[in-house]
Design a protein around this motif. Sequence first.
Motif, short mmCIF file in Angstrom:
data_model
loop_
_atom_site.label_atom_id
_atom_site.label_comp_id
_atom_site.label_asym_id
_atom_site.label_seq_id
_atom_site.Cartn_x
_atom_site.Cartn_y
_atom_site.Cartn_z
N SER A 26 -28.71 -7.08 72.60
CA SER A 26 -28.44 -5.92 71.76
C SER A 26 -29.57 -5.76 70.74
O SER A 26 -30.30 -6.71 70.43
CB SER A 26 -27.11 -6.08 71.03
N ALA A 27 -29.70 -4.56 70.20
CA ALA A 27 -30.73 -4.31 69.18
C ALA A 27 -30.50 -5.13 67.92
O ALA A 27 -31.46 -5.69 67.36
CB ALA A 27 -30.80 -2.82 68.86
N PRO A 28 -29.25 -5.26 67.41
CA PRO A 28 -29.05 -6.11 66.24
C PRO A 28 -29.45 -7.56 66.48
O PRO A 28 -30.00 -8.21 65.58
CB PRO A 28 -27.55 -5.98 65.97
N ARG A 29 -29.20 -8.07 67.68
CA ARG A 29 -29.61 -9.46 67.97
C ARG A 29 -31.12 -9.59 67.95
O ARG A 29 -31.66 -10.55 67.37
CB ARG A 29 -29.06 -9.86 69.35
N GLU A 30 -31.85 -8.64 68.52
CA GLU A 30 -33.31 -8.68 68.49
C GLU A 30 -33.82 -8.54 67.06
O GLU A 30 -34.82 -9.18 66.69
CB GLU A 30 -33.88 -7.57 69.37
N LEU A 31 -33.15 -7.73 66.25
CA LEU A 31 -33.53 -7.59 64.84
C LEU A 31 -33.43 -8.93 64.13
O LEU A 31 -34.34 -9.32 63.37
CB LEU A 31 -32.63 -6.56 64.17
N ILE A 32 -32.35 -9.65 64.35
CA ILE A 32 -32.17 -10.96 63.73
C ILE A 32 -33.24 -11.93 64.20
O ILE A 32 -33.82 -12.68 63.41
CB ILE A 32 -30.76 -11.50 64.05
N ILE A 33 -33.53 -11.92 65.49
CA ILE A 33 -34.56 -12.81 66.04
C ILE A 33 -35.91 -12.55 65.40
O ILE A 33 -36.62 -13.49 65.01
CB ILE A 33 -34.64 -12.65 67.58
N ILE A 34 -36.28 -11.28 65.26
CA ILE A 34 -37.56 -10.94 64.65
C ILE A 34 -37.63 -11.39 63.20
O ILE A 34 -38.62 -11.99 62.75
CB ILE A 34 -37.82 -9.42 64.76
N LEU A 35 -36.57 -11.14 62.44
CA LEU A 35 -36.58 -11.51 61.03
C LEU A 35 -36.59 -13.04 60.85
O LEU A 35 -37.23 -13.55 59.93
CB LEU A 35 -35.38 -10.89 60.32
N LYS A 36 -35.92 -13.75 61.73
CA LYS A 36 -35.97 -15.21 61.68
C LYS A 36 -37.37 -15.72 62.04
O LYS A 36 -37.81 -16.75 61.52
CB LYS A 36 -34.91 -15.80 62.60
N GLU A 37 -38.06 -15.01 62.93
CA GLU A 37 -39.44 -15.40 63.25
C GLU A 37 -40.36 -15.18 62.06
O GLU A 37 -41.30 -15.95 61.84
CB GLU A 37 -39.94 -14.60 64.46
N VAL A 38 -40.09 -14.14 61.27
CA VAL A 38 -40.87 -13.93 60.04
C VAL A 38 -40.64 -15.10 59.08
O VAL A 38 -41.59 -15.61 58.46
CB VAL A 38 -40.49 -12.59 59.38
N ILE A 39 -39.41 -15.56 58.97
CA ILE A 39 -39.11 -16.71 58.11
C ILE A 39 -39.84 -17.96 58.61
O ILE A 39 -40.42 -18.71 57.82
CB ILE A 39 -37.59 -16.95 58.05
N THR A 40 -39.81 -18.17 59.92
CA THR A 40 -40.53 -19.32 60.50
C THR A 40 -42.02 -19.22 60.21
O THR A 40 -42.66 -20.22 59.87
CB THR A 40 -40.28 -19.38 62.01
#
Length: 235
Positions: free
Chosen positions: A188-202
Amino acid sequence: MKRFLLLLSFFVSLHGIATSQISASEEQDRLTPAENFYDVGSWAENYYTIVKNHLISSEEDRFLSRFWALPSFSNEYFLGTMQDGDDFVVICREPEQQISADMGRLENENYIPQIVEITRRISEHDVLLLNLLIEVAVVSARFEQKILSDKDCINVTMGLDGASYFFSTSPFGFDTKTATAWSPPRDSAPRELIIILKEVITLMKDEKDEDIEFTPELEARINDLTYRFRKHIEE
């Protein structure tokens, strides 16, 4: 076992209050409005007050966009973008211990969680991509709001994991809008959004200097996801 049941009950109740599941598959690609997130009643008031004041720091009205997560059994965390003079920065906050791990501790009015904060500079181009993504995702949650950011305007101004996610945007100093998702499904788009933002944190945690820079691959994924959310607005 008692702590497990208590936490499970707490986050099931949180789910029922802060989010609403939308059964239609096409609707799972959108966030849900969360305008009344903090109006949850006295049973959880202390927890939300601590999260709001010490993790999100809601009194800091300079944030352009925000993302925070309230997992069931791991540390909460926060990501925000901000303009600092002529620079743009991303800020990540995480408590040393999960705030909700000891519900009894939350009853102590003197309790202040130990928060680890990381600040990194980010280019105007990259912060605009990130802000636009979050803004479009929030607006697509059926808010009556126009897109105020634009890629040509660089002068920016003000069920799977048992977690609640929140996304907030304050473009150009306009009223803050917040949307939410509860453990969004895979693909889903919300799941991909979370993945991207967590990658920014990483990326923030991995970089040793003060600057972070998006790779071409990450930039392309941000652009693709922005378009995916934006289609719901233009339908």
